[in-house]
Design an enzyme around this catalytic site. Structure first.
Site, PDB file in Angstrom:
ATOM      1  N   SER A 105      -5.996  -7.242   3.891  1.00 58.17           N
ATOM      2  CA  SER A 105      -5.883  -5.798   4.325  1.00 58.17           C
ATOM      3  C   SER A 105      -7.190  -5.037   3.883  1.00 58.17           C
ATOM      4  O   SER A 105      -7.807  -5.283   2.902  1.00 58.17           O
ATOM      5  CB  SER A 105      -4.853  -5.334   3.410  1.00 58.17           C
ATOM      6  N   TYR A 155      -1.237  -3.158  -5.148  1.00 60.20           N
ATOM      7  CA  TYR A 155      -1.029  -3.869  -3.833  1.00 60.20           C
ATOM      8  C   TYR A 155      -2.312  -4.151  -3.388  1.00 60.20           C
ATOM      9  O   TYR A 155      -2.609  -5.577  -3.132  1.00 60.20           O
ATOM     10  CB  TYR A 155      -0.412  -2.927  -2.667  1.00 60.20           C
ATOM     11  N   GLU A 215      -6.905  -2.353   2.766  1.00 57.56           N
ATOM     12  CA  GLU A 215      -6.559  -1.791   1.429  1.00 57.56           C
ATOM     13  C   GLU A 215      -7.459  -2.250   0.173  1.00 57.56           C
ATOM     14  O   GLU A 215      -7.618  -1.572  -0.743  1.00 57.56           O
ATOM     15  CB  GLU A 215      -5.078  -1.758   1.160  1.00 57.56           C
TER      16      GLU A 215
HETATM   17  P1  NAP Z   1       6.443  -5.784   6.720  1.00 53.46           P
HETATM   18  O1  NAP Z   1       6.989  -5.213   7.902  1.00 53.46           O
HETATM   19  O2  NAP Z   1       6.638  -5.022   5.486  1.00 53.46           O
HETATM   20  O3  NAP Z   1       6.922  -7.221   6.549  1.00 53.46           O
HETATM   21  C1  NAP Z   1       6.829  -8.046   5.517  1.00 53.46           C
HETATM   22  C2  NAP Z   1       7.664  -9.176   5.560  1.00 53.46           C
HETATM   23  O4  NAP Z   1       7.670  -9.759   4.312  1.00 53.46           O
HETATM   24  C3  NAP Z   1       9.214  -8.755   5.687  1.00 53.46           C
HETATM   25  O5  NAP Z   1       9.943  -9.524   6.645  1.00 53.46           O
HETATM   26  C4  NAP Z   1       9.692  -9.106   4.174  1.00 53.46           C
HETATM   27  O6  NAP Z   1      10.977  -9.697   4.368  1.00 53.46           O
HETATM   28  C5  NAP Z   1       8.854 -10.247   3.825  1.00 53.46           C
HETATM   29  N1  NAP Z   1       8.812 -10.631   2.332  1.00 53.46           N
HETATM   30  C6  NAP Z   1       8.596  -9.685   1.334  1.00 53.46           C
HETATM   31  N2  NAP Z   1       8.888 -10.185   0.351  1.00 53.46           N
HETATM   32  C7  NAP Z   1       9.097 -11.733   0.403  1.00 53.46           C
HETATM   33  C8  NAP Z   1       9.506 -12.776  -0.363  1.00 53.46           C
HETATM   34  N3  NAP Z   1       9.385 -12.550  -1.666  1.00 53.46           N
HETATM   35  N4  NAP Z   1       9.604 -13.717   0.175  1.00 53.46           N
HETATM   36  C9  NAP Z   1       9.752 -13.863   1.449  1.00 53.46           C
HETATM   37  N5  NAP Z   1       9.467 -12.926   2.463  1.00 53.46           N
HETATM   38  C10 NAP Z   1       9.145 -11.854   1.964  1.00 53.46           C
HETATM   39  O7  NAP Z   1       4.658  -5.923   6.927  1.00 53.46           O
HETATM   40  P2  NAP Z   1       3.837  -5.980   8.224  1.00 53.46           P
HETATM   41  O8  NAP Z   1       3.562  -4.344   8.466  1.00 53.46           O
HETATM   42  O9  NAP Z   1       4.539  -6.657   9.084  1.00 53.46           O
HETATM   43  O10 NAP Z   1       2.586  -6.713   7.659  1.00 53.46           O
HETATM   44  C11 NAP Z   1       2.409  -7.987   7.660  1.00 53.46           C
HETATM   45  C12 NAP Z   1       1.319  -8.464   6.500  1.00 53.46           C
HETATM   46  O11 NAP Z   1       0.085  -7.864   6.965  1.00 53.46           O
HETATM   47  C13 NAP Z   1       1.878  -8.011   5.120  1.00 53.46           C
HETATM   48  O12 NAP Z   1       1.447  -9.132   4.054  1.00 53.46           O
HETATM   49  C14 NAP Z   1       0.827  -6.879   4.945  1.00 53.46           C
HETATM   50  O13 NAP Z   1       0.878  -6.667   3.584  1.00 53.46           O
HETATM   51  C15 NAP Z   1      -0.428  -7.201   5.711  1.00 53.46           C
HETATM   52  N6  NAP Z   1      -1.090  -6.111   6.150  1.00 53.46           N
HETATM   53  C16 NAP Z   1      -0.447  -5.093   7.053  1.00 53.46           C
HETATM   54  C17 NAP Z   1      -1.001  -4.049   7.653  1.00 53.46           C
HETATM   55  C18 NAP Z   1      -0.455  -3.081   8.295  1.00 53.46           C
HETATM   56  O14 NAP Z   1      -1.051  -1.926   8.592  1.00 53.46           O
HETATM   57  N7  NAP Z   1       0.853  -3.167   8.992  1.00 53.46           N
HETATM   58  C19 NAP Z   1      -2.608  -4.089   7.663  1.00 53.46           C
HETATM   59  C20 NAP Z   1      -3.025  -5.092   6.845  1.00 53.46           C
HETATM   60  C21 NAP Z   1      -2.498  -5.972   6.177  1.00 53.46           C
HETATM   61  P3  NAP Z   1      12.583  -8.635   4.346  1.00 53.46           P
HETATM   62  O15 NAP Z   1      12.536  -8.318   5.823  1.00 53.46           O
HETATM   63  O16 NAP Z   1      13.546  -9.725   3.830  1.00 53.46           O
HETATM   64  O17 NAP Z   1      12.163  -7.557   3.507  1.00 53.46           O
HETATM   65  N1  GDD Z   2       4.064   6.292   3.238  1.00 54.98           N
HETATM   66  C1  GDD Z   2       3.433   7.589   3.218  1.00 54.98           C
HETATM   67  N2  GDD Z   2       4.273   8.564   3.090  1.00 54.98           N
HETATM   68  N3  GDD Z   2       2.366   7.804   3.550  1.00 54.98           N
HETATM   69  C2  GDD Z   2       2.099   9.262   3.176  1.00 54.98           C
HETATM   70  C3  GDD Z   2       2.858   9.991   3.262  1.00 54.98           C
HETATM   71  C4  GDD Z   2       4.383   9.830   3.161  1.00 54.98           C
HETATM   72  O1  GDD Z   2       5.178  10.704   3.122  1.00 54.98           O
HETATM   73  N4  GDD Z   2       2.295  11.386   3.270  1.00 54.98           N
HETATM   74  C5  GDD Z   2       1.004  11.136   3.384  1.00 54.98           C
HETATM   75  N5  GDD Z   2       0.733   9.750   3.293  1.00 54.98           N
HETATM   76  C6  GDD Z   2      -0.764   8.988   3.356  1.00 54.98           C
HETATM   77  C7  GDD Z   2      -0.765   8.103   2.488  1.00 54.98           C
HETATM   78  O2  GDD Z   2      -1.087   8.830   0.836  1.00 54.98           O
HETATM   79  C8  GDD Z   2      -1.802   7.274   2.881  1.00 54.98           C
HETATM   80  O3  GDD Z   2      -3.040   7.822   2.388  1.00 54.98           O
HETATM   81  C9  GDD Z   2      -1.667   7.179   4.150  1.00 54.98           C
HETATM   82  O4  GDD Z   2      -0.761   8.547   4.410  1.00 54.98           O
HETATM   83  C10 GDD Z   2      -1.134   5.998   4.947  1.00 54.98           C
HETATM   84  O5  GDD Z   2      -0.119   5.664   4.136  1.00 54.98           O
HETATM   85  P1  GDD Z   2       0.934   4.443   4.687  1.00 54.98           P
HETATM   86  O6  GDD Z   2       1.429   4.593   5.992  1.00 54.98           O
HETATM   87  O7  GDD Z   2       1.819   4.191   3.450  1.00 54.98           O
HETATM   88  O8  GDD Z   2      -0.141   3.149   4.814  1.00 54.98           O
HETATM   89  P2  GDD Z   2      -1.453   2.539   3.733  1.00 54.98           P
HETATM   90  O9  GDD Z   2      -2.554   3.048   4.333  1.00 54.98           O
HETATM   91  O10 GDD Z   2      -1.049   3.139   2.444  1.00 54.98           O
HETATM   92  O11 GDD Z   2      -0.842   1.100   3.720  1.00 54.98           O
HETATM   93  C11 GDD Z   2      -0.562   0.580   4.996  1.00 54.98           C
HETATM   94  O12 GDD Z   2      -1.913  -0.052   5.407  1.00 54.98           O
HETATM   95  C12 GDD Z   2      -2.480  -1.134   4.753  1.00 54.98           C
HETATM   96  C13 GDD Z   2      -3.809  -1.590   5.453  1.00 54.98           C
HETATM   97  O13 GDD Z   2      -4.932  -0.664   5.140  1.00 54.98           O
HETATM   98  C14 GDD Z   2       0.203  -0.872   4.583  1.00 54.98           C
HETATM   99  O14 GDD Z   2       0.736  -1.294   6.182  1.00 54.98           O
HETATM  100  C15 GDD Z   2      -0.467  -1.964   3.893  1.00 54.98           C
HETATM  101  O15 GDD Z   2       0.448  -2.910   3.830  1.00 54.98           O
HETATM  102  C16 GDD Z   2      -1.618  -2.262   4.731  1.00 54.98           C
HETATM  103  O16 GDD Z   2      -2.310  -3.317   3.894  1.00 54.98           O
END
Ligand code: NAP
Ligand code: GDD
Length: 323
Positions: free
Chosen positions: A128, A151, A130
């Site tokens: 990520s 995280y 992050e």
């Molecule tokens: P998500 O919607 O939160 O999906 C995560 C999945 O992991 C869920 O289906 C959850 O299952 C499963 N999970 C959580 N804990 C588990 C455990 N202990 N054992 C087995 N399964 C478990 O996340 P996403 O947005 O699709 O992201 C996919 C991956 O990419 C994650 O690793 C995230 O950290 C990473 N990532 C995401 C982003 C982004 O912007 N979306 C960016 C960079 C990296 P349940 O349905 O049962 O909760």
């Molecule tokens: N969730 C959330 N809720 N975020 C908020 C809010 C709120 O009400 N208001 C402002 N924010 C700001 C957060 O402080 C952050 O700076 C930004 O919006 C994005 O927040 P999220 O959408 O929660 O995503 P993230 O950037 O913290 O994390 C996501 O992206 C990562 C990759 O950079 C997640 O998908 C992570 O799993 C992923 O790795």
């Protein structure tokens, strides 16, 4: 027919990736938890009979290492896409130990399950942006990690576990360092979906205000459907490596609000309330990815613009509520 195993298949990315692999004729296996019932809705469209491949779900948990070994032996996948994680940054401040176990150690458990089962699978780790945290933009594969949340710290551990298994055991293990990516299937407590769902609820008369935290944070937001193609390309590459996947364009949360409310003919300033409850103990101010290595070596480019992404999400949430 190649065999793929997806952890986190019921999540946002898991559902798009399963769809992509099924369209390519893969035999797809996914790990779900018993408690995954709510998020399984994302997988429903995969059972409509229009996909070439097959999808089978298995119960498993990253906290159950022996179960992971057994799954690896039974399925014998060619490719493992490790997407499961406790993926919410703010939640990780409330549950640091749990996040470290699932998101960090869970990756090590899965790598070890592949190694001890002797399955010659290619491995993709969902790393990520992050991990870059406080490092100034633009960020690429050479940027120093400076995580700002439990995280982010757990993802750095998982990143290095992946590199270590590549170097120690010659495993084909790659890190995709993905910047934020969104979609109508995004979890409802991430900021983009919270905003687009809020717009729809306000239009439907179900909600008067939308409470948000820091509006000045900037993110490089892309479309999840485009990003899973990057994951697949990494595992088809001639060698394992680490790649940034991003759009190369950043916008603030405020800009997202402006566009999302604007799409519905509303002025966000009349509805958004800044609420300290949503501020984080340490913030990541500015993420802007440089995806040039993925473009050069994998031929990957994003297809969806920021404006199209916002419109797609607002329209989908409005359709759900009929607003
Ligand atoms: P998500 O919607 O939160 O999906 C995560 C999945 O992991 C869920 O289906 C959850 O299952 C499963 N999970 C959580 N804990 C588990 C455990 N202990 N054992 C087995 N399964 C478990 O996340 P996403 O947005 O699709 O992201 C996919 C991956 O990419 C994650 O690793 C995230 O950290 C990473 N990532 C995401 C982003 C982004 O912007 N979306 C960016 C960079 C990296 P349940 O349905 O049962 O909760
Ligand atoms: N969730 C959330 N809720 N975020 C908020 C809010 C709120 O009400 N208001 C402002 N924010 C700001 C957060 O402080 C952050 O700076 C930004 O919006 C994005 O927040 P999220 O959408 O929660 O995503 P993230 O950037 O913290 O994390 C996501 O992206 C990562 C990759 O950079 C997640 O998908 C992570 O799993 C992923 O790795």
């Amino acid at each position: 027919m190649p065999i793929a195993l997806i952890t986190g298949v019921a999540g946002q990315d898991g559902s798009y990736l399963a769809q992509l692999l099924l369209s390519k004729g893969y035999e797809v296996h996914g790990i779900v938890r018993r408690s995954s019932m709510l998020s399984r809705g994302r997988l429903e469209q995969m059972h409509d009979g229009t996909h070439e491949g097959t999808l089978q779900l298995h119960y498993g948990d990253l906290d159950d290492p022996i179960g992971l070994v057994r799954l690896m032996q039974t399925i014998a996948p060619d490719e493992v896409y490790h997407l499961a994680a406790q993926s919410h940054v703010q939640v990780s401040f409330d549950m640091p130990d749990y996040t470290g176990s699932v998101t960090g150690l869970g990756t090590m458990r899965l790598l070890e399950a592949i190694r001890v089962s002797g399955v010659p699978a290619r491995f993709y780790q969902a790393s990520s942006s992050e991990m870059f945290g406080a490092s100034p933009p633009p960020q690429n594969e050479d940027t120093k990690f400076h995580p700002r949340s439990p995280y982010g710290v757990a993802k750095v551990y998982a990143y290095w576990a992946t590199v270590n298994y590549r170097e120690s055991y010659g495993m084909f293990a790659s890190n995709g360092i993905l910047f934020n990516h969104e979609s109508p299937r995004r979890g409802e407590n991430f900021v983009t979906r919270k905003i687009t769902k809020g717009v729809a609820a306000i239009l439907a008369g179900q909600q008067e205000k939308l409470h948000l935290g820091n509006l000045d944070a900037k993110r490089d937001w892309g479309f999840a459907g485009d990003y899973v193609e990057g994951m697949w390309r990494m595992l088809q590459h001639h060698q394992p490596d680490d790649f940034v996947v991003a759009t190369g364009e950043a916008h603030s949360v405020r800009e997202f609000c402006e566009l999302a409310f604007g799409r519905a003919g509303l002025d966000y300033e009349q509805y958004v309330v800044v609420d300290e409850r949503y501020f984080r103990p340490a913030e990541v101010d500015y993420l802007l990815g440089d995806p040039s290595k993925a473009t050069r070596e994998l031929g990957w480019t994003p297809a969806t613009t920021f404006a199209d992404l916002v419109s797609m999400m607002v329209d989908a949430d409005r359709a759900v509520l009929g607003a």
